[in-house]
Design an enzyme around this catalytic site. Structure first.
Site, PDB file in Angstrom:
ATOM      1  N   CYS A  57      31.447  50.697  93.383  1.00  0.00           N
ATOM      2  CA  CYS A  57      32.866  50.607  93.022  1.00  0.00           C
ATOM      3  C   CYS A  57      33.563  49.508  93.827  1.00  0.00           C
ATOM      4  CB  CYS A  57      33.530  51.970  93.176  1.00  0.00           C
ATOM      5  SG  CYS A  57      35.076  52.120  92.257  1.00  0.00           S
ATOM      6  N   GLU A  64      26.602  58.677  92.314  1.00  0.00           N
ATOM      7  CA  GLU A  64      26.494  59.977  92.987  1.00  0.00           C
ATOM      8  C   GLU A  64      27.137  61.100  92.192  1.00  0.00           C
ATOM      9  OE1 GLU A  64      30.580  58.817  93.701  1.00  0.00           O
ATOM     10  OE2 GLU A  64      28.697  57.711  93.759  1.00  0.00           O
ATOM     11  N   HIS A 117      30.063  55.304  89.534  1.00  0.00           N
ATOM     12  CA  HIS A 117      29.721  56.208  90.633  1.00  0.00           C
ATOM     13  C   HIS A 117      28.397  56.930  90.354  1.00  0.00           C
ATOM     14  CE1 HIS A 117      33.478  56.117  93.046  1.00  0.00           C
ATOM     15  NE2 HIS A 117      33.967  55.695  91.896  1.00  0.00           N
TER      16      HIS A 117
END
Length: 376
Positions: A246, A333, A331
């Protein structure tokens, strides 16, 4: 109790209050996720923003102690269609209203969030603030129009001092620009020995830790607001393996000489399709950003595009053609789709493994003894 949401263009939405009575001017944005409101409101990338949730029912499973992405949420407000005051979930420990009150964050419900989202899509993100039902809205609109956006969000949310998350594998320095706890969890699952450092830690300090890799976290705001971090990334290039997420992705691109630009209304939600250009595979990703890397500015930077948004063809990932450096705008994760993208953390581990294998000065797997070999 009634509450107002006032926009800088003079539009006023009248609804009902929940959460805190602390009102601040913020950037009004929308998020298209159908679940995960706890993770959203605790994501530090929302620092200084008022979030409109497009999914209508919010609060129905309460707040638990496990799903936070930060300990202290940094958003300035939450706007929803229907707020559920009586959650029903075995993990719930408190209501969303109670949580927001504790954290000093105001909420408004009972407004037409569909119409509000369409307004943001057409006009772009804008400044807004919540207010009491009897507020002087003319004065508030004037204040909104004259107010500037925040430029210190990263400084607000980054850790103030380094701290370790010990393990026995690769030593990784995590630069905290507003990191999500999910990043720490994914690296820890892979046995990474973490040192989390403040956003303005310089390259010399980072290299004193003798890391195998550097992780550049997500974070809020305009990447151009933190030129110190851009310079740090530039100085790290070629010395150590780097993975950016990001804001970290944008900083890598800026450090290599590319440009970024502000999106009209940003990408925020857990349902954004991204194409991996090397495999042709499409991933459903979680995103939260208001700026993007200008693909046209990548020529001559040493970076190549690896991922592309299927919604608007913006850059979603890059890889350096010479140095062990790669990044994605989304993202990984967050594991938002049926084909989870957290495999990118495995790629980071593999990248560090390859760098170790090519470094004759290493002491043991996962630890390189002489990082200056990269510049030899």
């Amino acid at each position: 109790m009634e509450r107002l949401l006032v926009l800088e263009d003079g539009t006023i939405y009248r609804g009902f209050a929940f959460g805190s009575d602390i009102f601040r001017i913020g950037e009004l944005v929308f998020n298209t996720s159908m679940t995960g409101y706890q993770e959203i409101i605790t994501d530090n990338s929302y620092c200084g923003q008022i979030i409109t949730m497009t999914y209508p029912l919010i609060g129905n499973y309460g707040i638990n102690g496990d799903d936070n992405e930060s300990l202290e949420p940094a958003l300035f407000g939450l706007a929803v269609r229907d707020y559920c005051p009586e959650p029903n979930n075995w993990r719930s420990r408190e209501t969303l209203d109670q949580y927001l009150k504790q954290k000093g964050i105001p909420g408004i419900y009972g407004i037409d969030t569909r119409a509000l989202t369409l307004k943001i899509r057409e006009a772009g993100t804008m400044k807004a603030a919540m207010a009491a039902a009897d507020a002087d809205t003319d004065t508030l609109v004037s204040q909104l129009r004259s107010a500037d956006y925040l430029h210190d969000q990263v400084k607000r949310v980054s850790t103030a001092r380094p701290f370790p998350v010990p393990n026995r594998g690769h030593k990784v320095v995590l630069m905290d620009f507003g990191e999500k706890l999910g990043i720490i969890r994914e690296l820890s699952k892979r046995n990474c020995d973490l040192i989390v450092v403040p956003w303005n830690t310089d390259a010399e300090q980072i290299m004193e830790y003798r890391p195998d890799g550097v992780m550049l976290s997500n974070g809020p705001g305009d990447p151009a607001d933190i030129p110190e971090a851009i310079d740090t990334v530039r100085r790290l290039l070629g010395q150590v393996s780097i993975f950016g997420i990001c804001l970290g992705h944008q900083l890598i691109s800026l450090a290599c000489g590319a440009r970024t630009f502000k999106l009209k209304f940003g990408h925020r939600g857990s349902n954004h399709p991204v194409k991996n250009l090397s495999t042709g595979r499409v991933e459903i990703t979680a995103q939260n950003h208001g700026y993007s890397v200008d693909i046209g500015s990548l020529a001559g930077t040493g970076l190549e595009v690896t991922h592309e948004s299927l919604n608007d063809k913006t850059c979603e990932g890059v890889r350096h053609q010479e140095f062990p450096v790669f990044s994605v705008q989304y993202h990984p994760e967050a594991s938002s789709g049926p084909h989870d993208s957290n495999y990118l953390f495995d790629e980071f581990i593999a990248l560090m493994d390859r760098e170790y294998a090519g470094n004759a000065g290493s002491v043991r797997p996962g630890r390189r003894d002489n990082m200056e070999v990269r510049n030899a």
